[in-house]
Design an enzyme around this catalytic site. Structure first.
Site, PDB file in Angstrom:
ATOM      1  N   ASP A  41     155.735 -49.977 106.586  1.00  0.00           N
ATOM      2  CA  ASP A  41     155.083 -50.686 105.356  1.00  0.00           C
ATOM      3  C   ASP A  41     154.025 -50.793 104.425  1.00  0.00           C
ATOM      4  O   ASP A  41     152.911 -50.314 103.830  1.00  0.00           O
ATOM      5  CB  ASP A  41     154.080 -51.960 106.625  1.00  0.00           C
ATOM      6  CG  ASP A  41     152.780 -51.460 107.365  1.00  0.00           C
ATOM      7  OD1 ASP A  41     153.339 -49.899 106.939  1.00  0.00           O
ATOM      8  OD2 ASP A  41     151.823 -51.587 107.543  1.00  0.00           O
ATOM      9  N   HIS A  43     122.776 -46.086  87.913  1.00  0.00           N
ATOM     10  CA  HIS A  43     123.883 -46.839  88.676  1.00  0.00           C
ATOM     11  C   HIS A  43     123.454 -48.171  90.012  1.00  0.00           C
ATOM     12  O   HIS A  43     123.728 -48.622  90.300  1.00  0.00           O
ATOM     13  CB  HIS A  43     123.329 -45.391  89.694  1.00  0.00           C
ATOM     14  CG  HIS A  43     123.553 -45.598  91.559  1.00  0.00           C
ATOM     15  ND1 HIS A  43     124.635 -45.907  91.790  1.00  0.00           N
ATOM     16  CD2 HIS A  43     122.443 -45.961  92.228  1.00  0.00           C
ATOM     17  CE1 HIS A  43     124.511 -46.236  93.277  1.00  0.00           C
ATOM     18  NE2 HIS A  43     122.873 -45.936  94.010  1.00  0.00           N
ATOM     19  N   ASP A  84     126.416 -50.699  97.014  1.00  0.00           N
ATOM     20  CA  ASP A  84     125.953 -48.862  97.003  1.00  0.00           C
ATOM     21  C   ASP A  84     126.440 -47.366  97.075  1.00  0.00           C
ATOM     22  O   ASP A  84     126.856 -46.789  95.989  1.00  0.00           O
ATOM     23  CB  ASP A  84     124.056 -48.561  96.851  1.00  0.00           C
ATOM     24  CG  ASP A  84     123.758 -47.424  97.270  1.00  0.00           C
ATOM     25  OD1 ASP A  84     123.344 -47.081  96.183  1.00  0.00           O
ATOM     26  OD2 ASP A  84     122.749 -47.043  98.559  1.00  0.00           O
ATOM     27  N   HIS A 122     117.711 -51.677  94.218  1.00  0.00           N
ATOM     28  CA  HIS A 122     117.478 -51.590  95.059  1.00  0.00           C
ATOM     29  C   HIS A 122     117.264 -49.483  95.757  1.00  0.00           C
ATOM     30  O   HIS A 122     116.729 -49.128  96.954  1.00  0.00           O
ATOM     31  CB  HIS A 122     118.717 -51.630  96.069  1.00  0.00           C
ATOM     32  CG  HIS A 122     120.044 -49.741  95.525  1.00  0.00           C
ATOM     33  ND1 HIS A 122     120.141 -50.529  94.129  1.00  0.00           N
ATOM     34  CD2 HIS A 122     120.367 -48.954  96.413  1.00  0.00           C
ATOM     35  CE1 HIS A 122     121.723 -48.641  94.048  1.00  0.00           C
ATOM     36  NE2 HIS A 122     121.749 -48.088  95.035  1.00  0.00           N
ATOM     37  N   GLU A 161     112.427 -46.817  96.860  1.00  0.00           N
ATOM     38  CA  GLU A 161     112.557 -44.965  96.980  1.00  0.00           C
ATOM     39  C   GLU A 161     112.724 -44.403  96.360  1.00  0.00           C
ATOM     40  O   GLU A 161     111.665 -43.173  96.723  1.00  0.00           O
ATOM     41  CB  GLU A 161     114.104 -45.390  97.713  1.00  0.00           C
ATOM     42  CG  GLU A 161     114.335 -44.215  98.583  1.00  0.00           C
ATOM     43  CD  GLU A 161     115.700 -44.402  99.132  1.00  0.00           C
ATOM     44  OE1 GLU A 161     116.092 -45.454  99.167  1.00  0.00           O
ATOM     45  OE2 GLU A 161     116.650 -42.987  99.172  1.00  0.00           O
ATOM     46  N   ASP A 162     113.261 -44.664  95.151  1.00  0.00           N
ATOM     47  CA  ASP A 162     113.608 -43.158  94.033  1.00  0.00           C
ATOM     48  C   ASP A 162     112.298 -43.389  93.475  1.00  0.00           C
ATOM     49  O   ASP A 162     112.836 -42.123  92.109  1.00  0.00           O
ATOM     50  CB  ASP A 162     115.033 -42.777  93.960  1.00  0.00           C
ATOM     51  CG  ASP A 162     116.419 -43.088  95.373  1.00  0.00           C
ATOM     52  OD1 ASP A 162     115.063 -41.989  95.820  1.00  0.00           O
ATOM     53  OD2 ASP A 162     116.499 -43.170  94.433  1.00  0.00           O
TER      54      ASP A 162
HETATM   55 MN    MN Z   1     122.173 -45.982  95.602  1.00  0.00          MN
END
Ligand code: MN
Length: 498
Positions: free
Chosen positions: A263, A52, A142, A76, A80-81
């Site tokens: 359009d 990811h 993300d 990123h 956090e993870d």
């Molecule tokens: Mn992420």
């Protein structure tokens, strides 16, 4: 394009614009760091989690972001993870990268129990964005990858994430003028939020496209011939197909009558200069009759999000109606990548997407205009960040009503554009111009005629605010004000003087 056996980090580096040795070295370091931090960590799909962040970094490289942003993309989720700490990231990659990573990091579950964590995380993101808009660009990359892999999460989570994408992220992309991203996010989210409507619109667009395809090809040939005849040689054309979600919304506005949507497919002519834009418009009107009221000069009068182009809708030989959009390459980049396009032009290097090779010669010699102020967030994001003492539920309500609802565009007597939510009044306008003007409103004129302060403004109104030093906000004004910005300022004045 990509070699199947190529190491992911090489793929990222290959997508970067002319990376220096230092760029390559730092990105490789971040890659190894992230890979280690996410070791043993799996995605819902069962794949290694680090796939990811790699995809996020690739998107950022592809749209031309610099080393720091790409590194932040790789890391990123690492704090956090995964197992990385802020100290480590700061020490290894610098404060700049740490700021970006912290900006996209969601709030922990424990600390914010009781509040809506998703809304509070969004608020945190926007506050960080007000300091550095690159935070939002990483978040977009993300979200894009999460939307592309949404089939692996629970049904409930699918709905929530897709709805949030439609309600929050796509409108932000729209307001930042990143048209390419808005379209992609919307069309990825659409089937999860309105599955039946999605299928209907998909079918409808397919059918309509089949009908118009050969007309478009014929029209393209005629345009090319006419442009050659009038001596315009530097141009390219493309056919732009309306996004499914955007078509769905337009159909709703047009009473579900597809024949009133002109359009679905449009022809784009991209040229080298503004002069050529007008020449092409002339050439096209020389070929075919335009529909009255549908010639739009967004070059002379650009949209508030910075969009520029000439639009016209013409009736070609057999009665078919087609829209044609004319713009320069620079306008095209700005329309597709919006605020990000300023970063893309950095160092005069053109992104790898698209066939833009010939375009390089038209870049200004010095690209200072583009380099300056590239990471500055627009004023309205600062307004959002200023709602720091507002409660969670109230914050989200304000966010939706002030920033993402249907907006109108009105003008100051000097011709500056102010954009406001629909149903705004002269009070909202006054506060949007300056709080000092808001605090001293005594009257308002629309198009030179005096109006009452609760008059609803319309698109294109020219508004003049009459101020008097002795005039001050009253409780009545709270009813007149539509925007939370104005309401907050009126309330704070009333509190002060009570
Ligand atoms: Mn992420």
């Amino acid at each position: 394009m990509t070699d199947g056996n190529m190491a992911p980090v090489t793929e990222i580096i290959n997508l970067m614009k002319a990376p220096s040795e230092k760029d390559k070295e730092c990105v490789t370091l971040a890659y190894n760091f992230g890979k280690e931090a996410h070791k043993d960590h799996l995605r819902k799909s069962g794949e290694p989690y680090f796939i990811h962040p790699i995809e996020v970094a690739k998107t950022l490289a592809e749209i031309g972001m610099d080393r720091h942003v790409i590194i932040a993309g790789l890391l990123h989720d690492a704090i956090e993870d995964a197992k990385a700490t802020e100290e480590e990231v700061g020490k290894e990659f610098g404060e700049d990268v740490l700021f970006l990573v912290n900006g996209v990091t969601k709030l922990g579950t424990v600390k914010y129990r009781g509040m809506d964590r998703h809304i509070e995380s969004l608020r945190k993101l926007l506050v960080a964005t007000s300091q550095d808009v690159r935070v939002l660009i990483i978040k977009f990359a993300d979200r894009l990858h999460n939307m592309k892999t949404l089939e692996h999460v629970s049904k409930e989570k699918q709905k929530r994430i897709a709805a949030e994408t439609l309600q929050v992220y796509a409108p932000i992309a729209e307001r930042l003028g990143i048209g390419a991203l808005r379209k992609e996010l919307e069309d990825l989210a659409f089937p999860y939020v309105h599955p039946r409507k999605y299928k209907e619109v998909l079918e409808l667009r397919k059918k309509k496209r089949k009908e118009t395809e050969k007309h478009l090809d014929k029209a393209l040939k005629s345009i090319k011939k006419e442009l050659a005849r009038v001596g315009i040689t530097k141009f390219r054309t493309e056919i732009r197909i309306k996004g499914l979600y955007s078509l769905f919304k337009k159909l709703e506005r047009k009473g579900n009558d597809i024949d009133r949507v002109y359009d679905i497919s449009a022809i784009r002519v991209i040229v080298a200069s503004v002069d050529d834009c007008y020449k092409v418009l002339g050439a096209i009107h020389n070929l075919w009759r335009p529909l009255p009221g549908r010639i739009k000069d967004y070059i002379a009068l650009e949209k508030p999000n910075g969009y520029q182009s000439l639009h016209t809708t013409v009736i070609i030989g057999d009665g078919t109606i087609i829209e044609i959009q004319i713009r320069t390459e620079k306008m095209h980049m700005a329309a597709e990548y919006g605020i990000a396009s300023h970063m893309l032009y950095k160092d005069g290097i053109v992104p790898k997407r698209g066939e833009l090779a010939w375009f390089k010669q038209f870049l200004p010699n010095k690209e200072q205009d583009y380099i300056a102020e590239t990471t500055k967030a627009p004023e309205w994001i600062h307004d959002i960040a200023a709602m720091d003492e507002v409660e969670t539920s109230e914050f989200f309500k304000n966010l939706k009503s002030d920033f993402f609802n249907f907006r109108i565009f009105v003008f100051t007597p000097a011709g500056d554009v102010i954009d406001l939510p629909a149903d705004s009044t002269p009070i909202d306008f006054a506060y949007a111009v300056h709080s000092d003007i808001g605090d001293h409103v005594c009257g308002a004129k629309i198009d030179s005629k005096l109006v009452s302060l609760n008059t609803k403004l319309k698109n294109g109104d020219i508004i003049e605010i009459i101020t008097k030093n002795s005039s001050h906000p009253t409780t009545k004004w709270l009813e007149f004000a539509k925007t939370s910005v104005a309401q907050r300022k009126i309330q704070s004045y009333l509190n002060k003087t009570r």
